[in-house]
Scaffold this active site. Sequence first.
Site, PDB file in Angstrom:
ATOM      1  N   GLU A  23     -48.709 -19.885 -22.404  1.00 41.76           N
ATOM      2  CA  GLU A  23     -48.798 -21.284 -22.853  1.00 41.76           C
ATOM      3  C   GLU A  23     -48.668 -21.431 -24.366  1.00 41.76           C
ATOM      4  OE1 GLU A  23     -48.716 -23.716 -20.697  1.00 41.76           O
ATOM      5  OE2 GLU A  23     -48.920 -22.366 -18.996  1.00 41.76           O
ATOM      6  N   VAL A  24     -47.764 -20.664 -24.969  1.00 44.84           N
ATOM      7  CA  VAL A  24     -47.507 -20.828 -26.407  1.00 44.84           C
ATOM      8  C   VAL A  24     -46.142 -21.463 -26.664  1.00 44.84           C
ATOM      9  CG1 VAL A  24     -49.040 -18.967 -27.126  1.00 44.84           C
ATOM     10  CG2 VAL A  24     -46.624 -18.467 -26.672  1.00 44.84           C
ATOM     11  N   GLY A  25     -45.446 -21.845 -25.595  1.00 50.36           N
ATOM     12  CA  GLY A  25     -44.189 -22.564 -25.769  1.00 50.36           C
ATOM     13  C   GLY A  25     -42.939 -21.716 -25.711  1.00 50.36           C
ATOM     14  N   LYS A  48     -35.020 -15.672 -16.430  1.00 46.16           N
ATOM     15  CA  LYS A  48     -36.474 -15.657 -16.283  1.00 46.16           C
ATOM     16  C   LYS A  48     -36.759 -14.774 -15.073  1.00 46.16           C
ATOM     17  CE  LYS A  48     -40.743 -17.526 -16.828  1.00 46.16           C
ATOM     18  NZ  LYS A  48     -41.557 -17.474 -18.060  1.00 46.16           N
ATOM     19  N   ASP A  65     -40.264 -23.795 -15.560  1.00 44.39           N
ATOM     20  CA  ASP A  65     -39.695 -23.138 -16.740  1.00 44.39           C
ATOM     21  C   ASP A  65     -38.285 -22.635 -16.455  1.00 44.39           C
ATOM     22  OD1 ASP A  65     -42.054 -23.628 -18.040  1.00 44.39           O
ATOM     23  OD2 ASP A  65     -42.796 -21.566 -17.934  1.00 44.39           O
ATOM     24  N   GLY A 135     -46.097 -14.775 -19.629  1.00 47.34           N
ATOM     25  CA  GLY A 135     -47.330 -14.405 -20.318  1.00 47.34           C
ATOM     26  C   GLY A 135     -47.031 -13.804 -21.675  1.00 47.34           C
ATOM     27  N   ASN A 197     -44.543 -22.006 -33.574  1.00 46.05           N
ATOM     28  CA  ASN A 197     -44.529 -23.166 -32.690  1.00 46.05           C
ATOM     29  C   ASN A 197     -45.805 -23.974 -32.887  1.00 46.05           C
ATOM     30  OD1 ASN A 197     -43.459 -24.857 -30.702  1.00 46.05           O
ATOM     31  ND2 ASN A 197     -44.552 -23.806 -29.079  1.00 46.05           N
ATOM     32  N   PRO A 226     -41.740 -28.175 -34.743  1.00 46.86           N
ATOM     33  CA  PRO A 226     -42.773 -29.213 -34.734  1.00 46.86           C
ATOM     34  C   PRO A 226     -43.079 -29.666 -33.312  1.00 46.86           C
ATOM     35  CG  PRO A 226     -40.668 -30.156 -35.345  1.00 46.86           C
ATOM     36  CD  PRO A 226     -40.444 -28.675 -35.234  1.00 46.86           C
TER      37      PRO A 226
END
Length: 247
Positions: A23-25, A48, A65, A135, A197, A226
């Site tokens: 969940e960091v983009g 992916k 995703d 992850g 990010n 941003p």
Amino acid sequence: MPRIDTQPSQGQQAFFVTGTDTEVGKTFVSCALLAACADAGFSTAAYKPVSAGCEVTPNGLRNEDALQLQQASNIALAYNEVNPIAFEEPIAPHLACANLVAMSKGQPIELSSIHRGFSALAAKQSDVLLVEGAGGWRLPLGQNNNGQEQFLSDFAIAEKLPVILVVGMRLGCINHALLTAQAIEQDGLKIAGWVANMLEPDMPFLEENIQSLQHLLTAPLLARIPKAHSPESVKTSFELQQLGLIK
């Protein structure tokens, strides 16, 4: 594990996108980078290999995703080419896989199948091929049929892929970034660059944190992303020449 000969075709540049955590983009950043590459005149594809937390559809399991990566690629790709290994449960893939194996509804993940999928995409000869991890760097995949423990990082190591590190800018990010970078480099891979990010635009001392990471990481800063509604809106944030992507 011996290296499997699935090198990208000559002229193609492939990168493995990982993050300092889940969940960091990674997907948002990957889609923005794909858009930037497309605007610069490059053909693009995305992979992916493993996903969890998928929706059951009439066409099979679908991961949000992976769907975004499929749409962001500018060469036509079937969903299963983008995401060959998918699990419905929104948990770590090795746990989701173990549950299916225990119920005799699935087989262990095999790295060889991930390599085959990568080889098939590389054969399409896109200029840029992004592989998005799941992850963080050391994502376990569980034991294969021979009882060997596997990690998704083993795939990137075997393919000798340069790594793009997505750093989610929030409290603790410096420690997470440095530890991840150390692991990647100790595994013998090059960090092609990192991306800041902005998960929390009001993060205290944001600029100071970015400056610290620029000082402490050996890789270049590729972009400051941003907070935005769409990857397309931030595609101009990237310095593609830092990745050697020059037309």
